[in-house]
Design an enzyme around this catalytic site. Structure first.
Site, short mmCIF file in Angstrom:
data_model
loop_
_atom_site.label_atom_id
_atom_site.label_comp_id
_atom_site.label_asym_id
_atom_site.label_seq_id
_atom_site.Cartn_x
_atom_site.Cartn_y
_atom_site.Cartn_z
N GLU A 1 0.68 5.14 -1.73
CA GLU A 1 0.43 6.66 -0.84
C GLU A 1 1.59 7.66 -1.08
OE1 GLU A 1 -1.87 5.54 2.99
OE2 GLU A 1 0.27 5.17 3.07
N LEU A 2 2.72 7.13 -1.33
CA LEU A 2 3.95 8.13 -1.36
C LEU A 2 3.94 8.72 -2.83
CD1 LEU A 2 4.82 6.70 1.33
CD2 LEU A 2 7.06 7.50 0.65
N VAL B 1 0.74 -1.10 0.04
CA VAL B 1 -0.18 0.04 -0.09
C VAL B 1 0.84 1.12 -0.01
CG1 VAL B 1 -1.82 1.33 1.10
CG2 VAL B 1 -1.92 -1.08 1.07
N CYS B 2 2.25 1.18 0.82
CA CYS B 2 2.77 2.41 0.78
C CYS B 2 3.18 3.14 -0.35
CB CYS B 2 4.10 1.96 1.63
SG CYS B 2 3.69 1.39 3.49
N PRO B 3 3.66 2.37 -1.36
CA PRO B 3 4.26 3.26 -2.69
C PRO B 3 2.93 4.04 -3.24
CG PRO B 3 4.31 0.90 -3.17
CD PRO B 3 4.06 0.93 -1.46
#
Length: 201
Positions: free
Chosen positions: A54-55, A50-52
């Site tokens: 969002e970034l 999920v993190c990429p």
């Protein structure tokens, strides 16, 4: 979990990768955001799932934040070197590309603990987001569990709402968007607002 709204944002100094790609050993929050608003966001780990998304979403809206006078700062427990490697990995290969904002290395977990967003079992940060005003005070926070990606447009909406309140002194009702009317915080003000807008809430 602590509520930091209305309180000074916890200070920190840590290594970081700046938006221009420079690696610094002593990035200090108060110096970086002095006299300006900031969005400080936490995420679990580099090179994850999920993190990429969002970034990259923060990066795509970076110019919109800057237009509003807002610094954007990301934090995870990864090292500055891992941050740098992720920035230098192509998006199609699971990287984030050269994002334009600072990425802070919270390798000692001191920052996520100060903001009370550390997962009690996983040892990584929840998806916590904090809107900090020009005085260094937290005005908005939201914390998502690990599987739940954030809506970055809603953080822009909160910036707009804070700017509107500071400029006009009115409060922002549910779902308020930039360009809409605010509400005078009085019995007469709420009655006037609801008489015109209740059907659209």
């Amino acid at each position: 979990m602590s509520v930091l709204v209305s309180r000074p944002a916890p200070e920190f100094t840590a290594a970081a990768v700046l938006g221009n790609g420079d690696i610094v050993e002593n990035f200090t929050l108060s110096e970086a955001i002095k006299g300006t608003k900031a969005v400080l966001f936490f995420y679990p780990l580099d090179f994850t799932f999920v993190c990429p998304s969002e970034l990259i979403a923060f990066d795509k809206r970076y110019d919109e934040f800057k237009k509003r006078g807002v610094e954007v700062i990301g934090v995870s427990i990864d090292s500055q070197f891992t941050h740098n490697a992720w920035r230098n990995t192509a998006i199609n290969d699971g990287g984030i590309g050269k994002v334009k904002y600072t990425m802070v290395a919270d390798v000692k977990h001191e920052i996520c603990q100060a903001y009370d967003v550390e997962h009690p079992e996983a040892g990584v940060a929840f998806r916590g987001s904090f809107l900090i005003d020009e005085e260094g005070v937290v005005r908005h926070q939201v914390v998502n569990d690990l599987p739940l990606g954030r809506n970055i447009d809603d953080m822009l909406r909160m910036v707009d709402a804070l700017n509107f309140h500071e400029e006009h002194g009115e409060v922002c009702p549910a779902g308020w968007q930039a360009g809409e009317k605010g509400m005078v915080d009085s019995p007469e003000g709420v009655a006037s607002y609801l008489s015109q807008n209740a059907d659209s809430l």
